[in-house]
Design a protein around this motif. Structure first.
Motif, PDB file in Angstrom:
ATOM      1  N   VAL A   1       0.818  -1.214   0.000  1.00 45.77           N
ATOM      2  CA  VAL A   1       0.000   0.000   0.000  1.00 45.77           C
ATOM      3  C   VAL A   1       0.855   1.269   0.000  1.00 45.77           C
ATOM      4  CG1 VAL A   1      -1.931  -1.175   1.129  1.00 45.77           C
ATOM      5  CG2 VAL A   1      -0.311   0.144   2.521  1.00 45.77           C
ATOM      6  N   LEU A   2       2.179   1.107  -0.035  1.00 47.46           N
ATOM      7  CA  LEU A   2       3.080   2.267  -0.033  1.00 47.46           C
ATOM      8  C   LEU A   2       3.356   2.734  -1.453  1.00 47.46           C
ATOM      9  CD1 LEU A   2       5.643   1.141   2.691  1.00 47.46           C
ATOM     10  CD2 LEU A   2       3.662   2.652   2.961  1.00 47.46           C
ATOM     11  N   ARG A   3       3.706   4.022  -1.559  1.00 46.40           N
ATOM     12  CA  ARG A   3       4.041   4.593  -2.866  1.00 46.40           C
ATOM     13  C   ARG A   3       5.095   5.678  -2.676  1.00 46.40           C
ATOM     14  NH1 ARG A   3      -1.981   6.561  -2.861  1.00 46.40           N
ATOM     15  NH2 ARG A   3      -1.784   8.480  -1.693  1.00 46.40           N
ATOM     16  N   PRO A   4       5.777   6.036  -3.751  1.00 50.54           N
ATOM     17  CA  PRO A   4       6.799   7.089  -3.644  1.00 50.54           C
ATOM     18  C   PRO A   4       6.224   8.339  -2.977  1.00 50.54           C
ATOM     19  CG  PRO A   4       6.903   6.072  -5.801  1.00 50.54           C
ATOM     20  CD  PRO A   4       5.662   5.531  -5.120  1.00 50.54           C
ATOM     21  N   GLY A   5       7.008   8.913  -2.099  1.00 49.82           N
ATOM     22  CA  GLY A   5       6.578  10.099  -1.365  1.00 49.82           C
ATOM     23  C   GLY A   5       6.080   9.807   0.031  1.00 49.82           C
ATOM     24  N   ASP A   6       5.836   8.531   0.340  1.00 49.59           N
ATOM     25  CA  ASP A   6       5.326   8.167   1.663  1.00 49.59           C
ATOM     26  C   ASP A   6       6.412   8.260   2.725  1.00 49.59           C
ATOM     27  OD1 ASP A   6       2.751   7.708   0.799  1.00 49.59           O
ATOM     28  OD2 ASP A   6       2.975   5.529   0.674  1.00 49.59           O
ATOM     29  N   LEU A   7       5.997   8.657   3.914  1.00 45.46           N
ATOM     30  CA  LEU A   7       6.853   8.702   5.091  1.00 45.46           C
ATOM     31  C   LEU A   7       6.270   7.735   6.113  1.00 45.46           C
ATOM     32  CD1 LEU A   7       9.117   9.937   6.862  1.00 45.46           C
ATOM     33  CD2 LEU A   7       7.483  11.757   7.478  1.00 45.46           C
ATOM     34  N   VAL A   8       7.115   6.800   6.585  1.00 43.60           N
ATOM     35  CA  VAL A   8       6.701   5.804   7.569  1.00 43.60           C
ATOM     36  C   VAL A   8       7.638   5.925   8.762  1.00 43.60           C
ATOM     37  CG1 VAL A   8       6.324   3.353   8.029  1.00 43.60           C
ATOM     38  CG2 VAL A   8       5.908   4.265   5.725  1.00 43.60           C
ATOM     39  N   LEU A   9       7.078   6.183   9.938  1.00 46.22           N
ATOM     40  CA  LEU A   9       7.862   6.304  11.170  1.00 46.22           C
ATOM     41  C   LEU A   9       7.682   5.042  11.996  1.00 46.22           C
ATOM     42  CD1 LEU A   9       6.887   9.931  12.244  1.00 46.22           C
ATOM     43  CD2 LEU A   9       8.653   9.195  10.660  1.00 46.22           C
ATOM     44  N   LEU A  10       8.784   4.424  12.391  1.00 44.98           N
ATOM     45  CA  LEU A  10       8.748   3.211  13.197  1.00 44.98           C
ATOM     46  C   LEU A  10       9.191   3.546  14.612  1.00 44.98           C
ATOM     47  CD1 LEU A  10      10.483   0.734  10.703  1.00 44.98           C
ATOM     48  CD2 LEU A  10       8.068   1.377  10.841  1.00 44.98           C
ATOM     49  N   THR A  11       8.350   3.259  15.593  1.00 46.48           N
ATOM     50  CA  THR A  11       8.696   3.524  16.989  1.00 46.48           C
ATOM     51  C   THR A  11       8.569   2.240  17.798  1.00 46.48           C
ATOM     52  OG1 THR A  11       6.466   4.123  17.709  1.00 46.48           O
ATOM     53  CG2 THR A  11       7.822   5.892  16.810  1.00 46.48           C
ATOM     54  N   GLY A  12       9.350   2.167  18.849  1.00 49.71           N
ATOM     55  CA  GLY A  12       9.303   1.019  19.738  1.00 49.71           C
ATOM     56  C   GLY A  12      10.629   0.878  20.440  1.00 49.71           C
ATOM     57  N   PRO A  13      10.682   0.081  21.483  1.00 42.45           N
ATOM     58  CA  PRO A  13      11.917  -0.071  22.247  1.00 42.45           C
ATOM     59  C   PRO A  13      12.973  -0.837  21.452  1.00 42.45           C
ATOM     60  CG  PRO A  13      10.260  -1.603  23.044  1.00 42.45           C
ATOM     61  CD  PRO A  13       9.576  -0.717  22.035  1.00 42.45           C
TER      62      PRO A  13
END
Length: 149
Positions: free
Chosen positions: A19-31
């Protein structure tokens, strides 16, 4: 969503990549040890990027070429700087933002300004090593896209 193995985390990343496409920003958080890099590996595999995806902790950011390129960054070491947002600006992540999917580990509170629309992925690691993933869409058509997963 609960995931019990690294392989399941990577498989979830491949599904997310659909479901991702160029221009997308994905932030991953967790310990530490939650599975952020494993998830990024799955995203990269789903995007068809070349080469292995490893934690960018010491290089801060890597560009992975492919049909849809992926910029994989890690803001962990920037959090203890006097002005971590200036350090993020120095990485020039927005230079390739339109052509690539940008995935940032430890980026919450630091990189949201790169895009008004982004996906926050919270990963919690339970005592039994089960991972619980929560997807938090911010703006745009994220909610609609995530329904397709």
């Amino acid at each position: 969503m609960k995931l019990t193995t690294v392989e399941e985390t990577q498989a979830f990343g491949r599904r997310l990549a659909a479901v991702l496409r160029p221009g997308d920003l994905v932030l991953l958080t967790g310990p530490l040890g939650a599975g952020k890099t494993a998830l990024a590996q799955g995203i990269g595999a789903g995007l068809g990027v070349q080469g292995p995806i490893t934690s960018p902790t010491f290089v801060i950011a890597r560009v992975h070429r492919g049909p849809v390129p992926m910029v994989h960054a890690d803001a962990y070491r920037l959090g203890d700087r006097p002005d971590p947002r200036a350090e993020i600006d120095d990485l020039d992540l927005d230079a390739s933002a339109d052509e690539a999917v940008t995935v940032v580990e430890w980026g919450a509170g630091l990189v949201e300004q790169l895009n008004d629309e982004y996906l926050l992925v919270r990963i919690d690691r339970l005592d039994d090593d089960t991972r619980v993933i929560e997807l938090v869409p911010h703006g745009g058509d994220w909610a609609r896209r995530l329904e397709r997963m």
